[in-house]
Design a protein around this motif. Sequence first.
Motif, short mmCIF file in Angstrom:
data_model
loop_
_atom_site.label_atom_id
_atom_site.label_comp_id
_atom_site.label_asym_id
_atom_site.label_seq_id
_atom_site.Cartn_x
_atom_site.Cartn_y
_atom_site.Cartn_z
N GLY B 44 21.26 -5.94 -3.57
CA GLY B 44 20.61 -5.96 -2.27
C GLY B 44 20.39 -4.58 -1.67
N CYS B 45 20.67 -3.51 -2.44
CA CYS B 45 20.54 -2.17 -1.88
C CYS B 45 19.11 -1.64 -2.00
CB CYS B 45 21.49 -1.20 -2.57
SG CYS B 45 21.00 -0.80 -4.25
N GLY B 46 18.25 -2.37 -2.71
CA GLY B 46 16.85 -1.95 -2.82
C GLY B 46 16.50 -1.29 -4.14
N LYS B 47 17.49 -1.17 -5.05
CA LYS B 47 17.22 -0.46 -6.30
C LYS B 47 16.20 -1.18 -7.17
CE LYS B 47 21.43 -2.24 -8.57
NZ LYS B 47 21.72 -3.35 -7.66
N THR B 48 16.31 -2.52 -7.21
CA THR B 48 15.36 -3.28 -8.03
C THR B 48 13.97 -3.25 -7.40
OG1 THR B 48 17.06 -4.68 -8.96
CG2 THR B 48 14.84 -5.56 -8.97
N THR B 49 13.91 -3.30 -6.07
CA THR B 49 12.61 -3.21 -5.38
C THR B 49 11.95 -1.88 -5.71
OG1 THR B 49 13.52 -4.54 -3.60
CG2 THR B 49 11.46 -3.38 -3.14
N LEU B 50 12.73 -0.79 -5.69
CA LEU B 50 12.18 0.53 -6.01
C LEU B 50 11.64 0.55 -7.44
CD1 LEU B 50 11.62 3.38 -5.12
CD2 LEU B 50 13.97 4.01 -5.72
N LEU B 51 12.39 -0.06 -8.35
CA LEU B 51 11.96 -0.12 -9.74
C LEU B 51 10.66 -0.91 -9.87
CD1 LEU B 51 13.41 0.76 -12.50
CD2 LEU B 51 13.62 -1.68 -12.87
N ARG B 52 10.59 -2.03 -9.13
CA ARG B 52 9.39 -2.88 -9.20
C ARG B 52 8.18 -2.17 -8.60
NH1 ARG B 52 9.73 -8.14 -10.25
NH2 ARG B 52 8.13 -8.66 -8.73
N ILE B 53 8.43 -1.29 -7.62
CA ILE B 53 7.32 -0.51 -7.06
C ILE B 53 6.84 0.51 -8.07
CG2 ILE B 53 6.76 1.24 -5.33
CD1 ILE B 53 8.39 -0.40 -3.31
N ILE B 54 7.77 1.14 -8.77
CA ILE B 54 7.37 2.11 -9.81
C ILE B 54 6.59 1.39 -10.91
CG2 ILE B 54 8.18 3.77 -11.52
CD1 ILE B 54 10.63 4.26 -9.74
N ALA B 55 7.06 0.16 -11.27
CA ALA B 55 6.38 -0.59 -12.33
C ALA B 55 5.00 -1.07 -11.88
CB ALA B 55 7.23 -1.80 -12.74
N GLY B 56 4.84 -1.31 -10.57
CA GLY B 56 3.56 -1.81 -10.07
C GLY B 56 3.57 -3.28 -9.74
N PHE B 57 4.75 -3.93 -9.79
CA PHE B 57 4.83 -5.35 -9.44
C PHE B 57 4.82 -5.54 -7.93
CE2 PHE B 57 7.35 -5.41 -13.54
CZ PHE B 57 6.26 -5.78 -14.29
N GLU B 58 5.24 -4.49 -7.20
CA GLU B 58 5.20 -4.54 -5.74
C GLU B 58 4.45 -3.29 -5.28
OE1 GLU B 58 6.96 -6.86 -3.90
OE2 GLU B 58 8.50 -7.61 -5.28
N GLU B 59 3.80 -3.42 -4.12
CA GLU B 59 3.16 -2.25 -3.53
C GLU B 59 4.05 -1.75 -2.39
OE1 GLU B 59 0.41 -0.37 -4.13
OE2 GLU B 59 0.43 -1.43 -6.05
N PRO B 60 4.19 -0.42 -2.26
CA PRO B 60 4.96 0.09 -1.13
C PRO B 60 4.22 -0.18 0.18
CG PRO B 60 3.92 1.89 -2.31
CD PRO B 60 3.66 0.65 -3.11
N SER B 61 4.98 -0.35 1.29
CA SER B 61 4.34 -0.52 2.59
C SER B 61 3.69 0.78 3.02
CB SER B 61 5.36 -0.97 3.63
OG SER B 61 6.00 -2.15 3.21
N THR B 62 4.43 1.88 2.88
CA THR B 62 3.86 3.21 3.10
C THR B 62 4.46 4.14 2.07
OG1 THR B 62 5.61 3.79 4.64
CG2 THR B 62 3.60 2.91 5.60
N GLY B 63 3.80 5.29 1.89
CA GLY B 63 4.35 6.28 0.97
C GLY B 63 3.48 6.47 -0.25
N VAL B 64 3.79 7.51 -0.99
CA VAL B 64 2.98 7.89 -2.14
C VAL B 64 3.85 7.88 -3.40
CG1 VAL B 64 1.60 9.74 -3.16
CG2 VAL B 64 1.47 9.30 -0.71
N LEU B 65 3.28 7.34 -4.46
CA LEU B 65 3.96 7.34 -5.76
C LEU B 65 3.04 8.00 -6.78
CD1 LEU B 65 6.00 6.35 -7.94
CD2 LEU B 65 4.81 4.18 -7.90
N LYS B 66 3.54 9.08 -7.39
CA LYS B 66 2.74 9.77 -8.40
C LYS B 66 3.45 9.69 -9.74
CE LYS B 66 0.49 13.24 -5.51
NZ LYS B 66 0.56 14.67 -5.14
N ILE B 67 2.67 9.45 -10.78
CA ILE B 67 3.22 9.49 -12.12
C ILE B 67 2.46 10.53 -12.91
CG2 ILE B 67 3.47 8.20 -14.27
CD1 ILE B 67 3.87 5.73 -12.31
N ASN B 68 3.19 11.49 -13.46
CA ASN B 68 2.59 12.60 -14.19
C ASN B 68 1.52 13.28 -13.34
OD1 ASN B 68 2.21 14.30 -16.38
ND2 ASN B 68 0.58 13.01 -17.24
N GLY B 69 1.81 13.43 -12.04
CA GLY B 69 0.90 14.14 -11.15
C GLY B 69 -0.23 13.31 -10.58
#
Lengths: 296, 361
Positions: B44-69
């Motif tokens: 429940g600390c949000g670690k899986t949510t963060l992983l799912r956002i990196i994977a693309g299964f969830e979209e962040p509400s705000t913020g920027v995610l860059k992969i390889n620039g």
Amino acid sequence: MRGHGWKWLLCTPALIVLLLAASGPLLIVAVYSFLSPGNMGGVSWEFTLEAWFRVFFRRDIFEPDLVEWNTAHLQVFWRSIWLSLQTTFICAFLGFPTAWFIATRPRLTRTIWLFLITIPFWTNLLIRTFAIQEMIRNNGTINAVLMWTGLIDSPIQMMFTEFAVLLGMAYVFLPLMVLPLYAAMEKMDFSLVEAGYDLYASRLNVLWHVILPQVKPGFIAGSILVFIPAIGAYVTPRILGGGRTMMLGNLIALQFGQGRNWPLGAALALLMLVVVVGALIFYLRVVGRNDEVRRG
Amino acid sequence: MQKEIEITGLNKSFGQGASAFHALSGIDLSIGSGEFFTLLGPSGCGKTTLLRIIAGFEEPSTGVLKINGKEVTGLGPSKRPINTVFQSYALFPHMSVADNIGFGLKMLGKPKSEIKSTVAEMLQLVRMEAMADRLPSEISGGQQQRVALARALAPRPRVLLLDEPLSALDLKLRKEMQSELKRLQAETGITFVFVTHDQEEALTMSDRIAVMSAGEILQLGPPQEIYNAPVNRFVADFIGDTNFLILRVKEIGNGEAVLELPGGRQASARLPESISPPVGSRVTAVIRPEQAEPTAAGQGEMQAVVEAATFFGTDTHLHLLLDDAQGFVLRRQNRPDQPSPAPGTRLGLSFAPGALRVLED
């Protein structure tokens, strides 16, 4: 056995009902198909293969030795199979997105949607079918609206067509496809879908390579549940199809009623049973083949 | 180090208005190329949510995610050079092991010959050559785990995400897979982002750890730093075992506090930059159980009575009662020539300079 031997007794009441209502009558039907028709309906106890002969062939009225194929019967057989196949496809096509929608709702609202699916069963089939008739007859709702908006000048003939029968049957049997499809989807591990997307699959590829193989048992059960009652459907083709789109159920009823040829009706009924069982075996063979190859 | 993943100002909330649940708030993070990075925290600390956002299964509400620039916010999982090892493995049950491993390459439209050779290579990498034609249901949990790894590695992603992949395995198998994962990461050079709630797993495998709680990153650093210098009480408590002592401040100066120990002696402790407690106030200080040593009674910094001793094989945990009635656990390596003291024994406690640290609550 370890003392569990008596448990089969639990199903004896059901077995008795089955014996009285299914096996017994089936046996009687089988016997009747080899007897001669009585004058006022019923049978007279003389053995003959005439009923079976007349299922497939027709004698010339003036020259009994002149025999030709009974195309009318074969046509009804073919129409029943064809319409039932189409009904199954339509139900599968419409049922899949419906079941998917329900299966992807939150657990609590799923029950409500499933409940809504069963609501049509609360009203008598006859009444529902007459209601469809109200919609599609020449001066019915659909034609009235279309003519009022000026889209058409004269009513479109929908009643007494195969379209009407298909519409009616698809409507009646749709829940029987939705429910097993839903049951299969509910058991599905939705992380498989995510895994599909994660491994670069498009929506179509996820549907084809991931979802459909998982819900295949649902399709099999749904198809069987739709196809079997569809092929023997009576009320829908009778009301919406009329005499021109007669199906097997109507043909059999005709022989036991106005036709006063019980042996022929019995033979037709048995043949229908054979067709259904044959279709079932063929279907399961074809559908189950891939699994067997895998297991082998 | 080249940055593989860059996350700036990322927030994620589920629901809206007053009932909204803030799963992640203010996440800033960059993960280096080829790094073994761990997201560690309780459920429940949000670690899986963060992983799912990196994977693309969830979209962040705000913020920027860059992969390889390149910014990937808004791109679906099938458009990201990232693959996931799912907690449930999510192997396609109707496909053979080989077909599972080849699925990603097939979807990428690679030629059959290439798929075949890569699948063979991957089977060899995870030592599953003999199982290529089996169905997932016909192999064991540990083997399914390897197949899931091979399937995610086959398309040669830039980043591999692992969502508690070892949690379903028994202890022995888990240890085995831990070293297996390290080996695979070293051999492939792929960036690993690993999610776990198991602190030991995180400490042994990671290059860097982000400790998360309630949707925030509390501390980010290499395992040694997280263990030896936890930033607050939560991190100290979550990572390893810790003795918490409430002590009075006698003096402050040079980033250190002189604390009054139970029994009256004094010791200096590192003070975090974020706090400056007034002299005379009470602060929370920590000592790791293995960083204190028993000495003869009357010697050392503190005096204690043994209440109980628990035997753990390699070491024994001595449950002590300090002079001011605070509890203290001491971890002592077992040696045949040093039997553990019986309950009721009085002994002294000494600890090395630097073992005592003041913590932010």
